[in-house]
Each structure stands twice: as C-alpha cells, then as structure tokens.
Motif scaffolding. Structure first.
Motif, PDB file in Angstrom:
ATOM      1  N   LEU A 113      12.654 -20.790  11.833  1.00 18.18           N
ATOM      2  CA  LEU A 113      11.754 -20.643  12.972  1.00 18.18           C
ATOM      3  C   LEU A 113      10.568 -21.575  12.826  1.00 18.18           C
ATOM      4  CD1 LEU A 113      11.793 -16.767  13.353  1.00 18.18           C
ATOM      5  CD2 LEU A 113      13.233 -18.470  14.491  1.00 18.18           C
ATOM      6  N   GLY A 114       9.928 -21.913  13.930  1.00 21.15           N
ATOM      7  CA  GLY A 114       8.793 -22.818  13.890  1.00 21.15           C
ATOM      8  C   GLY A 114       8.014 -22.776  15.180  1.00 21.15           C
ATOM      9  N   THR A 115       7.060 -23.692  15.304  1.00 24.47           N
ATOM     10  CA  THR A 115       6.201 -23.692  16.485  1.00 24.47           C
ATOM     11  C   THR A 115       6.986 -23.973  17.762  1.00 24.47           C
ATOM     12  OG1 THR A 115       5.703 -26.019  16.067  1.00 24.47           O
ATOM     13  CG2 THR A 115       4.164 -24.384  15.190  1.00 24.47           C
ATOM     14  N   ARG A 116       8.117 -24.654  17.642  1.00 27.30           N
ATOM     15  CA  ARG A 116       8.921 -24.968  18.819  1.00 27.30           C
ATOM     16  C   ARG A 116      10.216 -24.172  18.861  1.00 27.30           C
ATOM     17  NH1 ARG A 116       8.273 -31.610  19.075  1.00 27.30           N
ATOM     18  NH2 ARG A 116       5.995 -31.629  19.136  1.00 27.30           N
ATOM     19  N   LYS A 117      10.348 -23.243  17.957  1.00 30.41           N
ATOM     20  CA  LYS A 117      11.570 -22.448  17.903  1.00 30.41           C
ATOM     21  C   LYS A 117      11.214 -21.022  17.536  1.00 30.41           C
ATOM     22  CE  LYS A 117      16.183 -22.217  15.891  1.00 30.41           C
ATOM     23  NZ  LYS A 117      17.155 -22.815  14.951  1.00 30.41           N
ATOM     24  N   TRP A 118      11.353 -20.115  18.517  1.00 30.84           N
ATOM     25  CA  TRP A 118      10.953 -18.732  18.314  1.00 30.84           C
ATOM     26  C   TRP A 118      12.144 -17.791  18.240  1.00 30.84           C
ATOM     27  CZ3 TRP A 118       5.906 -17.057  17.645  1.00 30.84           C
ATOM     28  CH2 TRP A 118       4.930 -18.055  17.798  1.00 30.84           C
ATOM     29  N   TRP A 119      13.355 -18.319  18.383  1.00 29.47           N
ATOM     30  CA  TRP A 119      14.538 -17.484  18.275  1.00 29.47           C
ATOM     31  C   TRP A 119      15.645 -18.310  17.629  1.00 29.47           C
ATOM     32  CZ3 TRP A 119      12.136 -18.731  22.869  1.00 29.47           C
ATOM     33  CH2 TRP A 119      12.716 -19.774  23.603  1.00 29.47           C
ATOM     34  N   HIS A 120      16.651 -17.609  17.155  1.00 26.54           N
ATOM     35  CA  HIS A 120      17.716 -18.278  16.424  1.00 26.54           C
ATOM     36  C   HIS A 120      18.742 -18.898  17.368  1.00 26.54           C
ATOM     37  CE1 HIS A 120      16.140 -16.895  12.690  1.00 26.54           C
ATOM     38  NE2 HIS A 120      16.236 -15.628  13.029  1.00 26.54           N
ATOM     39  N   SER A 121      19.304 -20.002  16.935  1.00 20.74           N
ATOM     40  CA  SER A 121      20.327 -20.706  17.690  1.00 20.74           C
ATOM     41  C   SER A 121      21.703 -20.376  17.128  1.00 20.74           C
ATOM     42  CB  SER A 121      20.100 -22.220  17.606  1.00 20.74           C
ATOM     43  OG  SER A 121      18.809 -22.566  18.021  1.00 20.74           O
ATOM     44  N   ARG A 122      22.711 -20.705  17.894  1.00 20.33           N
ATOM     45  CA  ARG A 122      24.077 -20.544  17.404  1.00 20.33           C
ATOM     46  C   ARG A 122      24.261 -21.420  16.167  1.00 20.33           C
ATOM     47  NH1 ARG A 122      28.780 -21.487  21.694  1.00 20.33           N
ATOM     48  NH2 ARG A 122      27.664 -19.701  22.580  1.00 20.33           N
ATOM     49  N   GLY A 123      24.822 -20.881  15.175  1.00 17.01           N
ATOM     50  CA  GLY A 123      25.034 -21.638  13.943  1.00 17.01           C
ATOM     51  C   GLY A 123      23.969 -21.414  12.882  1.00 17.01           C
ATOM     52  N   ASP A 124      22.848 -20.779  13.261  1.00 16.25           N
ATOM     53  CA  ASP A 124      21.781 -20.555  12.276  1.00 16.25           C
ATOM     54  C   ASP A 124      22.243 -19.629  11.153  1.00 16.25           C
ATOM     55  OD1 ASP A 124      20.097 -22.205  13.613  1.00 16.25           O
ATOM     56  OD2 ASP A 124      18.680 -20.658  14.265  1.00 16.25           O
ATOM     57  N   ARG A 125      23.058 -18.651  11.505  1.00 17.52           N
ATOM     58  CA  ARG A 125      23.519 -17.728  10.475  1.00 17.52           C
ATOM     59  C   ARG A 125      24.384 -18.448   9.439  1.00 17.52           C
ATOM     60  NH1 ARG A 125      23.137 -12.340  10.321  1.00 17.52           N
ATOM     61  NH2 ARG A 125      24.542 -11.200   8.926  1.00 17.52           N
ATOM     62  N   THR A 126      25.188 -19.398   9.913  1.00 14.47           N
ATOM     63  CA  THR A 126      26.002 -20.193   8.993  1.00 14.47           C
ATOM     64  C   THR A 126      25.122 -21.022   8.075  1.00 14.47           C
ATOM     65  OG1 THR A 126      27.834 -20.300  10.568  1.00 14.47           O
ATOM     66  CG2 THR A 126      27.782 -21.975   8.834  1.00 14.47           C
ATOM     67  N   LYS A 127      24.053 -21.600   8.635  1.00 15.98           N
ATOM     68  CA  LYS A 127      23.118 -22.383   7.824  1.00 15.98           C
ATOM     69  C   LYS A 127      22.461 -21.500   6.762  1.00 15.98           C
ATOM     70  CE  LYS A 127      21.934 -25.602  11.585  1.00 15.98           C
ATOM     71  NZ  LYS A 127      20.848 -26.043  12.509  1.00 15.98           N
ATOM     72  N   ALA A 128      22.084 -20.284   7.166  1.00  8.91           N
ATOM     73  CA  ALA A 128      21.435 -19.375   6.217  1.00  8.91           C
ATOM     74  C   ALA A 128      22.396 -18.979   5.099  1.00  8.91           C
ATOM     75  CB  ALA A 128      20.914 -18.140   6.953  1.00  8.91           C
ATOM     76  N   LEU A 129      23.640 -18.720   5.458  1.00  8.07           N
ATOM     77  CA  LEU A 129      24.636 -18.383   4.439  1.00  8.07           C
ATOM     78  C   LEU A 129      24.877 -19.559   3.496  1.00  8.07           C
ATOM     79  CD1 LEU A 129      27.241 -16.321   6.489  1.00  8.07           C
ATOM     80  CD2 LEU A 129      25.884 -15.496   4.557  1.00  8.07           C
ATOM     81  N   ASP A 130      24.886 -20.765   4.046  1.00  3.33           N
ATOM     82  CA  ASP A 130      25.052 -21.958   3.206  1.00  3.33           C
ATOM     83  C   ASP A 130      23.892 -22.087   2.219  1.00  3.33           C
ATOM     84  OD1 ASP A 130      27.432 -22.615   4.413  1.00  3.33           O
ATOM     85  OD2 ASP A 130      26.555 -24.119   5.755  1.00  3.33           O
ATOM     86  N   ALA A 131      22.667 -21.795   2.699  1.00  6.94           N
ATOM     87  CA  ALA A 131      21.494 -21.880   1.817  1.00  6.94           C
ATOM     88  C   ALA A 131      21.574 -20.821   0.723  1.00  6.94           C
ATOM     89  CB  ALA A 131      20.212 -21.726   2.634  1.00  6.94           C
ATOM     90  N   LEU A 132      22.003 -19.615   1.076  1.00  2.85           N
ATOM     91  CA  LEU A 132      22.172 -18.571   0.059  1.00  2.85           C
ATOM     92  C   LEU A 132      23.276 -18.944  -0.922  1.00  2.85           C
ATOM     93  CD1 LEU A 132      21.770 -15.317   2.186  1.00  2.85           C
ATOM     94  CD2 LEU A 132      20.330 -16.018   0.268  1.00  2.85           C
ATOM     95  N   ARG A 133      24.326 -19.586  -0.415  1.00  2.91           N
ATOM     96  CA  ARG A 133      25.408 -20.027  -1.300  1.00  2.91           C
ATOM     97  C   ARG A 133      24.900 -21.077  -2.283  1.00  2.91           C
ATOM     98  NH1 ARG A 133      28.555 -21.040   2.475  1.00  2.91           N
ATOM     99  NH2 ARG A 133      29.484 -18.960   2.542  1.00  2.91           N
ATOM    100  N   ALA A 134      23.993 -21.924  -1.823  1.00  6.87           N
ATOM    101  CA  ALA A 134      23.456 -22.980  -2.691  1.00  6.87           C
ATOM    102  C   ALA A 134      22.666 -22.410  -3.860  1.00  6.87           C
ATOM    103  CB  ALA A 134      22.574 -23.933  -1.874  1.00  6.87           C
ATOM    104  N   VAL A 135      22.115 -21.208  -3.684  1.00  7.94           N
ATOM    105  CA  VAL A 135      21.367 -20.577  -4.778  1.00  7.94           C
ATOM    106  C   VAL A 135      22.169 -19.459  -5.444  1.00  7.94           C
ATOM    107  CG1 VAL A 135      19.153 -21.167  -3.723  1.00  7.94           C
ATOM    108  CG2 VAL A 135      20.169 -18.923  -3.259  1.00  7.94           C
ATOM    109  N   GLY A 136      23.463 -19.377  -5.091  1.00 11.82           N
ATOM    110  CA  GLY A 136      24.343 -18.421  -5.739  1.00 11.82           C
ATOM    111  C   GLY A 136      24.202 -16.994  -5.287  1.00 11.82           C
ATOM    112  N   LEU A 137      23.738 -16.778  -4.040  1.00  9.91           N
ATOM    113  CA  LEU A 137      23.495 -15.408  -3.586  1.00  9.91           C
ATOM    114  C   LEU A 137      24.137 -15.099  -2.238  1.00  9.91           C
ATOM    115  CD1 LEU A 137      19.764 -14.893  -4.622  1.00  9.91           C
ATOM    116  CD2 LEU A 137      21.779 -13.828  -5.653  1.00  9.91           C
TER     117      LEU A 137
END
Length: 293
Positions: A113-137
């Motif tokens: 999220l940011g100043t120009r983004k106040w809600w999640h877009s399609r695919g954000d959940r996949t990005k979040a899962l990828d980030a958690l995968r990168a840290v082994g969680l």
C-alpha cells in the motif's frame, strides 16, 4: 525475489557533511559518506554513538542542521521528491504481544500500500506469498503474527519490505533478540537480496553472522565515523558502554521515530495499523490506554 536493477554510477545514499542537533546537543558532526548501488553496508557503534540518529536523518525524521543527505540523487530535505516506493524499511522487531490477530500475509500485504494505492490489486496476494517464501515462511502465511518466534516475526517484517521489490533495503538492528538459526537465515536473505543488486544498509550493534555478507563497515562513535572499510570480525568498541542521559532518551525514541519514517509517506492497512499501535504501547514512556483517556 527475481528482480535485478540497472547499474547506476550515482550513489544510492550520499551523506554530505551532515550535522544533526538534537535537543541542543550536536549528535552528528559533519558525517560524510557515499554508498553506491549494490553495496551491503553496516553502521556499527555503541549505544548513544549516533547510529539511530543517522538512521532517522536518512529517513528524513531528524532535523539536519547543515549539510545534506540524498537518496537516489534527491535531497531528503524535500521529502516529496524521494522515491519511497524504491525503498524497503525494516524496523526493529515488533513486540507484538497477544493483542495482534493480523496474519503474517496481512502484514506483508500492507507493504504494497502507498500514497497512490489504498487497496490491494489482483495478484498482490501472490506477491505477498512469494515474499514470505523468500524468507522461508510461506507455510505460516495464515498464522497470526503474535504466535511466531521473535526471529520469525523479524522475517515477516523483512518480507513486508521485500514485497515492494525495493532497490534500497534499510534495516534497523535486525539481529536484536533473535536466535542463532534466525541470524543465519537473515544472512541468507541479505545475500540473496545483494545478489540481485539491492543496496542494503543495516544498523548493527555487532556484525555476527552478517559479517561475510557485508562489503563495508562504517563505525560511528561520538557522532563521527571512526572507521570506514571492510567489515571487521569484531565490531565492538572498547570505549562503547557509556551513554549520557540525553543519549538514553534518544535511544528510547529511536524505535518510534524510525518506524514512522516511511509511514508518513506509505500509509498502512488496518492490520499494520494494529501492529504499529501495539508497538507504540511497548515503547519506554508510552502512555497506557488509561492515561491516554
């Protein structure tokens, strides 16, 4: 992470004779340094030496008396010109307590999220899962943050910073209060980010498991850099352990000021809001809910 960045000859962070005064005390005395793209740099030093004040100055939350700091060529004194979307910030580990019900993936999603983004877009959940995968969680994505170990909580905060694919990753005392296995995992995460061209700046009390990953150590004492060179096996300062009452007060404020540095520009979702409110209640001297009324 899967992202590489174009090589630039301009420094990612440039400190130009930076002086910072705090409550009439001059904390930083003409600090000068340049951090090029792709370097992994640790700022070390004793309590009260100026590490966290330097961090706050870089994030734009400490007043610069003279000199300047630039991030990606933009002066921090014009915060609106800073490309915050290119920066990932990891605060000191949250003291979540039992009141935080936000799941790990909710916390990571807040990083998108940011100043120009106040809600999640399609695919954000996949990005979040990828980030958690990168840290082994990735397998803990649905778990509440508060049931994780301290080291795992720290890795969730790192995933929250990595999910935005930053070019600059800033971490404040990432090894504080975590066990040896979590420190080793942190070193692996930093190495992976470094391999992809991410510039990394860490504030550390000692180098520990991160020493092999570091390209450079900047040691600060009494507001001056006393060492700028390859990371040393021992980052301890033999003159390190004394700090004044004013320094202790600044250290107590460090976590609060550093955590709000990006929040001023990058609004958080409700889940992260609950997390940050809980953090502030744990700060030394913070009012209790009863006092707040």
């Amino acid at each position: 992470m899967g992202t590489t960045f174009n090589i630039s000859t301009d420094p990612v962070i440039a400190l130009d004779h930076v002086h910072v005064a705090w409550e009439h005390d001059l904390i930083l005395h003409g600090i000068t340094a340049s951090i090029p793209q792709g370097q992994c740099v640790a700022v070390t030093g004793p309590n009260g030496a100026g590490k966290s004040t330097l961090m706050k100055a870089i994030l734009g939350t400490a007043p610069i008396s003279s000199g300047d700091i630039t991030l990606f060529g933009n002066s921090i004194q014009k915060r609106s010109s800073i490309p915050w979307q290119r920066i990932g910030y990891v605060p000191q580990r949250a003291s979540s307590g039992g009141a935080i019900s936000s799941s790990c993936i909710e916390v990571v999603l807040s990083g998108l999220l940011g100043t120009r983004k106040w809600w999640h877009s399609r695919g954000d959940r996949t990005k979040a899962l990828d980030a958690l995968r990168a840290v082994g969680l990735a397998h803990r994505a649905k778990d509440p943050l508060h049931i994780l170990s301290g080291g795992q909580q720290q890795r969730v905060l790192i995933a929250r910073a990595l999910v935005r694919k930053p070019e600059l990753l800033i971490m404040d005392e990432p090894m504080a209060g975590i066990d040896a296995s979590s420190r080793a995992r942190l070193a692996e995460i930093c190495q992976a980010a470094k391999d992809e061209g991410v510039t990394i700046l860490l504030v550390l009390h000692e180098l520990g498991e991160l020493a092999p990953v570091l390209d450079r150590e900047l040691h600060i004492r009494s507001g001056h850099f006393t060492y700028d060179g390859p990371a040393r096996s021992e980052a301890r300062d033999p003159h390190a352990e004394h700090c004044t009452t004013a320094a202790k007060r600044r250290e107590a404020d460090d976590l609060r000021y550093a955590r709000i540095a990006l929040d001023a520009t990058i609004p958080s979702c409700c889940a992260l809001g609950r997390l940050m409110r809980a953090d502030r209640r744990d700060l030394p001297g913070a009012p209790s809910p009863r006092d707040a009324r």
